[in-house]
Motif scaffolding. Sequence first.
Motif, PDB file in Angstrom:
ATOM      1  N   LYS A 177     -18.491  -1.892  -0.942  1.00  0.00           N
ATOM      2  CA  LYS A 177     -19.003  -0.580  -0.531  1.00  0.00           C
ATOM      3  C   LYS A 177     -20.499  -0.381  -0.771  1.00  0.00           C
ATOM      4  N   LEU A 196     -14.266   0.403   4.673  1.00  0.00           N
ATOM      5  CA  LEU A 196     -15.395   1.064   4.004  1.00  0.00           C
ATOM      6  C   LEU A 196     -15.080   2.513   3.674  1.00  0.00           C
ATOM      7  N   ILE A 197     -14.472   3.201   4.616  1.00  0.00           N
ATOM      8  CA  ILE A 197     -14.228   4.629   4.405  1.00  0.00           C
ATOM      9  C   ILE A 197     -12.846   4.912   3.834  1.00  0.00           C
ATOM     10  N   ALA A 198     -12.087   3.855   3.569  1.00  0.00           N
ATOM     11  CA  ALA A 198     -10.760   4.070   2.992  1.00  0.00           C
ATOM     12  C   ALA A 198     -10.892   4.299   1.490  1.00  0.00           C
ATOM     13  N   PRO A 199     -10.312   5.358   0.988  1.00  0.00           N
ATOM     14  CA  PRO A 199     -10.432   5.572  -0.454  1.00  0.00           C
ATOM     15  C   PRO A 199      -9.592   4.583  -1.268  1.00  0.00           C
ATOM     16  N   ASP A 200      -8.577   3.993  -0.629  1.00  0.00           N
ATOM     17  CA  ASP A 200      -7.745   3.019  -1.334  1.00  0.00           C
ATOM     18  C   ASP A 200      -7.624   1.722  -0.557  1.00  0.00           C
TER      19      ASP A 200
END
Lengths: 168, 168
Positions: free
Chosen positions: B87, B35-39
Amino acid sequence: MKLAEAKDKFLQTWGALGSNWGVSRTMAQIHALLLIAPDPMSAEDVMEQLQISRGNANLNIRALIDWGLVQKELRSGERKEFFVAEKDIWKVFRMVVKERRKRELEPMLRILADLKEIDGSKTDRETKEFIEVIDNIHRLAGKADKSLATLIKADENWFLGSVMKLMR
Amino acid sequence: MKLAEAKDKFLQTWGALGSNWGVSRTMAQIHALLLIAPDPMSAEDVMEQLQISRGNANLNIRALIDWGLVQKELRSGERKEFFVAEKDIWKVFRMVVKERRKRELEPMLRILADLKEIDGSKTDRETKEFIEVIDNIHRLAGKADKSLATLIKADENWFLGSVMKLMR
DNA sequence: ATAAACTTTCAAAAAGTTTTGAAAGTTCAA
DNA sequence: TTGAACTTTCAAAACTTTTTGAAAGTTTAT
């Protein structure tokens, strides 16, 4: 199906359901047993019917009382305590929601609020993504919290009636 | 609070929450991480960040895909699989509700319908009480099922907006 | 004050759940 | 084909939760 068989199946089903709702298996079974009992039962009765130990029975009856799902009933002239379950299922449902809101949602809201206080430049992608996600969760959780608060106070027909009409 | 600290706290919190929602601890943590991973992340990345074994990572990523919370992403020229989380939190919530409705509510409705088929004179107190309780549960569960079916299809603003307005 | 009738506690045991890691399986480029 | 790069499986180990039962505590009638 015979009554005895049906009762047993119900105890098992309610027990299984309970473990998905934050109510332990035995706790749910005791609740089920009391739900279908026409009269109050003593701890001894519960132990015997469910074949569980004294300690276990005591612990879980106490927990049920804590959750507001079961009440003690004293009889004058008897030292033993008897127990009765709340039989209004809508009330039971509300009690469970109320308890879980207190135990889960509220702590989570506090933590989420904290997490937004993160320091640092909101310029790098990682930080940006993080704040964005936390913020979205926080907003939804807040709305859910308010909705549940209202549901807890609501009357069954009013609530389900209006929501379902609304939903067409 | 530093970003790293906040991230870690979030992973722990989401993990704990998950176990109350029928999603296992690790499953929820992987979801939080994505969820908090940008990639997109590979299985290897997940293993490393969460310090879990290959088997565990694989099993839980698969379960997340099953629940519709995570999607595979393939990159041409790369053999490795990458994963991205859904997301939109409202969508996540609906997915979880949908899955649980299927796994819990539906089987229960079938069992309750069965239990009402009990034979015997509805005259004795035990039978009467039993049928009464089962019937009440069945009716509420039925209403809940319908409401959830609608909620699953609903749009966030529409749903929370109208319900909350309604609740005034 | 005593003892009988109960309820509560808690450490150890059992049951249930999750995780590991090594081995087996699959896929694809060469 | 082959083998390198991955993914999947599963039995055993680790961990968590629940249950037991005996001992301690409490209450009340006499």
